[in-house]
Design an enzyme around this catalytic site. Structure first.
Site, PDB file in Angstrom:
ATOM      1  N   ASN A  84       0.826  -1.215   0.000  1.00  0.00           N
ATOM      2  CA  ASN A  84       0.000   0.000   0.000  1.00  0.00           C
ATOM      3  C   ASN A  84       0.857   1.260   0.000  1.00  0.00           C
ATOM      4  OD1 ASN A  84      -2.500  -1.261   0.019  1.00  0.00           O
ATOM      5  ND2 ASN A  84      -2.676  -1.253   2.258  1.00  0.00           N
ATOM      6  N   GLU A 135       1.185  -1.236   9.709  1.00  0.00           N
ATOM      7  CA  GLU A 135      -0.246  -1.532   9.802  1.00  0.00           C
ATOM      8  C   GLU A 135      -0.538  -2.899  10.411  1.00  0.00           C
ATOM      9  OE1 GLU A 135      -2.298  -0.803   6.127  1.00  0.00           O
ATOM     10  OE2 GLU A 135      -4.265  -1.175   6.992  1.00  0.00           O
ATOM     11  N   GLY A 149       1.669   9.963  -0.046  1.00  0.00           N
ATOM     12  CA  GLY A 149       2.974  10.573   0.177  1.00  0.00           C
ATOM     13  C   GLY A 149       3.036  11.624   1.269  1.00  0.00           C
ATOM     14  N   ARG A 161     -11.459  11.122   9.843  1.00  0.00           N
ATOM     15  CA  ARG A 161     -11.992  10.181   8.858  1.00  0.00           C
ATOM     16  C   ARG A 161     -13.262   9.480   9.299  1.00  0.00           C
ATOM     17  NH1 ARG A 161      -6.251   7.737   6.589  1.00  0.00           N
ATOM     18  NH2 ARG A 161      -5.785   9.661   5.470  1.00  0.00           N
TER      19      ARG A 161
END
Lengths: 511, 511
Positions: free
Chosen positions: A79, A481, A85, A340
């Site tokens: 990913n 992650e 970036g 989010r």
């Protein structure tokens, strides 16, 4: 009854089977070292070639270790290479240069707020303490960053995200891969799948892998069904670093955590983002942490597959310099720079009430001012992702929005911008009003599974903790992650890169 | 390189070690059956003696199986025996008799709403389909229930909770224990700790236990530190049922999932509610599901230890027939019958703003009308839990509430009751106003860790699913709080008992 330790008892019951067999008694998952012949010997084995894996591998190699990176896909970077970036660096040199006042405490507070206060404090503190080191490390690796400004991502109190020169994680991955592959005695092995651990007692001393692995996206579960490749057993003299990422594309595991995710749901992740390596670590006794918090990208578009280019155009373009509206009534329905979870929930609410009525975000012809022309061109190239409209009437007509309501919404937003106060709480100080004359650039929105917050519990040294001892599993590190706890219930934008590089770097330093 | 299966390869590498050793190669957790001598043989081993374990054990025993229940504590019944004795039974005979219209769909909707829609639908459907069977099964076991009415617990659209005659889970546990212990060839073994599984390939065929175990509440982690007891190895010819409950008192694991829980935080659980057995199942490859959702009981009191009596007095008393107020301003701050998460969040908000300013719930002298005198007496006996006040002025003075505001709050609530409409959404139809003349009975509120929603993934047959195959682990079943997914993010009151008895029963039927 025997009043003795388990080990004693088992030794006793094995007396008849000879001394060799004793070493194969094992209450752990993983293959016993004494039962295998190693095909290769390495100091350090790193699983995964994204930001975390590359950071760990380079740091470990720079200390003189012989390091191999295993990447199951044909393409390097997972990913990370399709990431936007941006990297959150609290209290960085670009902020100082541009007069932005930040602090480690403010960064931690922002993360905790988005994370619903369940973030692991010691991991957040580590990000705050080592973020600048990580940024410096990337620059030393040859990664190019914009030096003019930091970006202001949703949920952050101040602009603190440094941006790569090409608005893509590839500007980090590529130089790091080049650097790593030049180091004597090190190797990045593509199409190489991690299958299991080799253990010696409670210590991880190697891995079982398959070379020439052909990941098959057509399988329901590549981890369970794919039989391709040739087995090999690698010794890892100093240990193994798990940096294989999250499970946003694991159809089985993501649905167990959130049954609302349909088997065929698109995600922003690369196809290989599955739970396999993490699940193997649970078998070793690694603690699972907060595994059901799956973040949906509120800035993704249904008009392209995967992560795409939309998220860059919206996050650094229309969300900041424009607005987002509910097409049913032309009204704004969220603070476009909220965290989010709040934004994805707001979009899910609309899509539950009116399936297919995707909200639309748009800005005027200066809304992409912060983006490189490459990214803009890429976004425009499909002809499907970005809608270009000469006027608000055309925009309303194209997306089925009530035109008068839309105009009223823009007018009210602009008044708020001029007054420096937004009714939905967006930080509008310093922004310019949207040019009501047009033209406009619009992107439809649909939340996609993006980041899986939970995973393995690590400590500040990136060591994986064992539920059997509440102490580190010897020889096992993890970063990025695949770990859990840093982000709590919801990760703020651009903190993933910080997490990957900081803990990858730490794993490499400590191994 | 070998292009062969792992098993083939390992067989080859072991050729020199003799045939006996092959069986001891094991990528699973657990002890290999071929490495041990069994001390005892049973058909079925059940871990835990609460609602789920007893249901599984009795059902299995009634089919002719030789069953042993392992209970690590000296006291039988875990959290079940200190539970309030309410069991949600959608579409039951008492509802029919008292004219309450219910449906399986409404039950499922209520659960999904509280569970933030992440409940596993097939497990909820199983509860809806088998709830009445479970109620019947308990009655056949000799458990006594009130027959006059169903209770209306928070978050349920209608009254659907049957209540034991003594308002306690002991009315379920005691007759079931008596029944079970009378069955020929069956045994309930107290102070007996499950330590590990014995496996034959991928099948669970036994357990490693310790007899004469002395649980030690003074240890930080009893699971990791306690060395008491005598080891034994039991064969489980048909399989093992894990029914060891949740981890509300596991200081390590609960804090990994929610770092806000202090090490010394009180909970409503019995002291032995730890994660040990669940973590062992993760080592076998069981899927962890939604493990970070920890429910806090919004009806618990800081004025007693553990679950206590307060929860019964508030849930079936003051929350229904009275109100709860913020002592700082005398105002109501929640719908007293909302789901647990909403109510706990509302209380946490107050306690974060003003530590120690516990909200107060109270009702008039008829507010305990639905409770047995035993429970009321028990609640009053400490002299500390329930505050008895002759007037609203005395209530205000005792708890430091502004008196005028308090009176106004009661007046407004009563007006709403008379009008059949509550400003905070509490279903007040059919209720009577609070008698403003007094006397009043009051309880202070503090949310305590109560139920851990997540755990092992099971299917509708109560089989534990494996991450290695996405299929059941042969010989391994689970039921009750050790499983995850049924309740999603938040369990509704009295659905735990349904969950335990339904899936316990199913495990016993299928094993």
């Amino acid at each position: 009854m025997q009043n003795m330790s388990r080990r004693d008892m088992l030794k006793m019951s094995m007396v008849g089977a000879g001394a060799l067999a004793i070493s194969s008694i094992n209450a752990n998952a993983g293959i016993n070292a004494s039962d295998v012949t190693f095909d290769e010997e390495w100091d350090v084995v790193v699983v995964g070639s994204g930001f975390a894996g590359l950071s760990a591998a380079i740091k470990a190699a720079q200390k003189g270790n012989k390091v191999i990176i295993l990447e199951k896909m044909g393409r390097v970077g997972g990913n990370s290479v399709i990431n936007g970036g941006g990297m959150s660096v609290p209290v960085n040199e670009i902020q100082a240069k541009t007069g932005i006042k930040d602090s480690k405490e403010l960064f931690i507070q922002d993360c905790l707020k988005a994370g619903l206060e369940i973030n692991h404090p010691e991991l957040l503190q580590t990000l705050a303490d080592r973020g600048s080191d990580a940024f410096k490390f990337l620059q030393e690796c040859g990664c190019q960053f914009k030096t003019t400004h930091c970006a202001h991502f949703g949920g952050h109190s101040v602009p603190r995200s440094v941006l790569t020169a090409n608005d893509s994680g590839s500007a980090i991955v590529q130089p790091m891969v080049e650097l790593f592959e030049k180091i004597e005695g090190c190797k990045l092995s593509r199409r190489t799948k991690f299958d299991d651990f080799v253990v010696d007692g409670d210590r991880v001393v190697g891995v079982v892998i398959r070379e020439d692995y052909k990941f098959d996206n057509k399988l329901f579960s590549d981890d369970l069904e794919n039989t391709s490749g040739t087995k090999k057993i690698l010794k890892a003299k100093k240990g193994v670093v798990l940096a294989s990422g999250g499970f946003g594309n694991d159809k089985i595991f993501r649905k167990l955590q959130d049954p609302r995710i349909a088997d065929d749901a698109d995600s922003t992740n690369h196809a290989g983002a599955t739970a396999g390596a993490m699940l193997k670590a649970f078998e070793l006794g690694a603690f699972p942490v907060q595994i059901d918090w799956i973040q949906f990208g509120p800035w993704a578009s249904p008009d392209e597959r995967g992560f795409g280019t939309g998220p860059i155009l919206t996050q650094q373009g229309t969300f900041k310099y424009g607005i987002a509206v509910d097409v049913r009534n032309g009204k704004r329905f969220m603070n476009e720079l909220a965290d989010r979870k709040r934004r994805a929930d707001a979009e899910f609410k609309i899509l539950k009430e009116a399936p297919g009525k995707y909200p639309v975000t748009f800005g005027d012809d200066k809304c992409f001012r912060d983006l490189s022309q490459d990214v803009i061109d890429k976004g425009m190239s499909s002809g499907k992702l970005v809608g270009v409209c000469a006027s608000l009437d055309e925009l309303a007509s194209k997306y089925g929005i009530p035109a008068d309501a839309l105009k009223q919404t823009v007018k009210e937003y602009n008044e708020g911008v001029k007054a420096g106060k937004d009714e939905l709480g967006k930080p509008v100080a310093g922004l310019e009003p949207i040019n009501e004359a047009g033209p406009f650039y619009a992107v439809r929105l649909s939340p996609k599974p993006h980041h899986t917050m939970g995973g393995l519990k690590i400590n500040e040294k990136a060591q994986v903790l064992s539920s059997k001892t509440n102490k580190p599993i010897a020889g096992l590190y993890a970063a990025g992650e695949i770990t859990g706890g840093t982000h709590g219930a919801s990760r703020l934008g651009t903190v993933a890169v910080t997490d990957c590089v900081v803990f990858g770097m730490i794993a490499g330093e400590n191994i």
